[in-house]
Write a protein that holds these residues in place. Sequence first.
Motif, PDB file in Angstrom:
ATOM      1  N   VAL A  46      32.434   3.090 -36.886  1.00 26.62           N
ATOM      2  CA  VAL A  46      31.021   2.707 -36.728  1.00 26.62           C
ATOM      3  C   VAL A  46      30.370   2.480 -38.076  1.00 26.62           C
ATOM      4  O   VAL A  46      29.656   1.481 -38.293  1.00 26.62           O
ATOM      5  CB  VAL A  46      30.260   3.792 -35.936  1.00 26.62           C
ATOM      6  N   LEU A  47      30.602   3.384 -39.015  1.00 24.57           N
ATOM      7  CA  LEU A  47      30.001   3.238 -40.340  1.00 24.57           C
ATOM      8  C   LEU A  47      30.531   1.998 -41.055  1.00 24.57           C
ATOM      9  O   LEU A  47      29.777   1.300 -41.749  1.00 24.57           O
ATOM     10  CB  LEU A  47      30.270   4.494 -41.185  1.00 24.57           C
ATOM     11  N   ALA A  48      31.817   1.708 -40.865  1.00 24.57           N
ATOM     12  CA  ALA A  48      32.399   0.519 -41.499  1.00 24.57           C
ATOM     13  C   ALA A  48      31.893  -0.758 -40.840  1.00 24.57           C
ATOM     14  O   ALA A  48      31.648  -1.765 -41.516  1.00 24.57           O
ATOM     15  CB  ALA A  48      33.923   0.584 -41.424  1.00 24.57           C
ATOM     16  N   ILE A  53      29.232  -3.290 -46.509  1.00 25.71           N
ATOM     17  CA  ILE A  53      30.405  -3.237 -47.390  1.00 25.71           C
ATOM     18  C   ILE A  53      30.325  -4.439 -48.324  1.00 25.71           C
ATOM     19  O   ILE A  53      30.430  -5.579 -47.872  1.00 25.71           O
ATOM     20  CB  ILE A  53      31.706  -3.259 -46.577  1.00 25.71           C
ATOM     21  N   PRO A  54      30.109  -4.224 -49.621  1.00 20.87           N
ATOM     22  CA  PRO A  54      29.905  -5.354 -50.536  1.00 20.87           C
ATOM     23  C   PRO A  54      30.989  -6.413 -50.483  1.00 20.87           C
ATOM     24  O   PRO A  54      30.695  -7.622 -50.440  1.00 20.87           O
ATOM     25  CB  PRO A  54      29.844  -4.671 -51.909  1.00 20.87           C
ATOM     26  N   SER A  55      32.262  -6.009 -50.495  1.00 20.82           N
ATOM     27  CA  SER A  55      33.344  -6.996 -50.506  1.00 20.82           C
ATOM     28  C   SER A  55      33.380  -7.815 -49.217  1.00 20.82           C
ATOM     29  O   SER A  55      33.748  -8.991 -49.227  1.00 20.82           O
ATOM     30  CB  SER A  55      34.694  -6.293 -50.720  1.00 20.82           C
ATOM     31  N   ALA A  61      36.625  -9.622 -48.637  1.00 19.65           N
ATOM     32  CA  ALA A  61      37.451  -8.808 -47.745  1.00 19.65           C
ATOM     33  C   ALA A  61      36.982  -9.058 -46.322  1.00 19.65           C
ATOM     34  O   ALA A  61      35.911  -9.634 -46.088  1.00 19.65           O
ATOM     35  CB  ALA A  61      37.343  -7.329 -48.101  1.00 19.65           C
ATOM     36  N   ARG A  62      37.799  -8.617 -45.378  1.00 23.49           N
ATOM     37  CA  ARG A  62      37.473  -8.857 -43.979  1.00 23.49           C
ATOM     38  C   ARG A  62      37.850  -7.642 -43.148  1.00 23.49           C
ATOM     39  O   ARG A  62      38.910  -7.033 -43.348  1.00 23.49           O
ATOM     40  CB  ARG A  62      38.276 -10.073 -43.497  1.00 23.49           C
ATOM     41  N   LEU A  63      36.973  -7.289 -42.235  1.00 19.05           N
ATOM     42  CA  LEU A  63      37.261  -6.183 -41.334  1.00 19.05           C
ATOM     43  C   LEU A  63      38.181  -6.654 -40.213  1.00 19.05           C
ATOM     44  O   LEU A  63      38.208  -7.846 -39.882  1.00 19.05           O
ATOM     45  CB  LEU A  63      35.966  -5.643 -40.740  1.00 19.05           C
ATOM     46  N   GLU A 135      34.790  -1.475 -51.280  1.00 18.38           N
ATOM     47  CA  GLU A 135      35.165  -1.509 -49.869  1.00 18.38           C
ATOM     48  C   GLU A 135      34.576  -0.335 -49.104  1.00 18.38           C
ATOM     49  O   GLU A 135      34.948  -0.098 -47.949  1.00 18.38           O
ATOM     50  CB  GLU A 135      36.686  -1.527 -49.737  1.00 18.38           C
ATOM     51  N   GLN A 136      33.656   0.395 -49.732  1.00 21.60           N
ATOM     52  CA  GLN A 136      33.020   1.535 -49.090  1.00 21.60           C
ATOM     53  C   GLN A 136      31.702   1.103 -48.444  1.00 21.60           C
ATOM     54  O   GLN A 136      30.905   0.413 -49.069  1.00 21.60           O
ATOM     55  CB  GLN A 136      32.742   2.641 -50.114  1.00 21.60           C
TER      56      GLN A 136
END
Length: 229
Positions: A46-48, A53-55, A61-63, A135-136
């Motif tokens: 949920v938090l992610a 997330i800057p990247s 980057a991609r989730l 990535e945080q």
Amino acid sequence: MFVPLHDGVPLRFLRVPYVTYGLISLCIATRIAIHFWTNEATEVAVLAGFGTIPSVLFGEARLPDELLKAPAWLTLMTGIVLHASFAHLFGNMLFLWVFGDNVEDAMGHARFLAFFVLCGMAGAMLHALMNPESEQPLVGASGAISGVIASYLILYPRVRVWGLAFKWIPLRIPAMFALGAWILFQLLSALFDQQGAVGWWAHLGGLGAGAALTPLMVRRGLPLFGRPA
């Protein structure tokens, strides 16, 4: 470190600061829901998925596709109501409780809500710009509340605020000193705590947005910087 408890400034224009109370209730309800209806893995998801997330925001980057998530740009807003722990939540809500009602009174309900969201988004964006490869996920209302603090300082610099210095010494000191020291701490932390887990740049982004927006969003004719009307 100064923990505010009470300022004693009466409301002049509003009977009830509905937006302040609503934001506090929303943040508390969200934290309770995450705590009781998720496990450790789903809480991280949920938090992610809804934190900034800057990247991911900048497309580096991609989730995972199967992860429930908000569009990257929308996380600048959704991350505001998420908090990583109850301690994180309590600190933010205490500042909002003490200072938010008077800023809402000075702006009105609708403009205060817009102000709060814009400050939160500005804080998240500055954090992302200063940490573009991170990535945080950034979560919490700290950026938005930093904007509230900046606005309160512009509106009521001479008001004496009750609080605890170093978390246990009771003091009643002018807001310009209490909040000025808090702002200086944020700046020094952003410059020197490079590896810290706190989004110091988000705080500074919210402060800057709050200072810039306050003269534009307060009620017409309302004095600033403690000047007489």
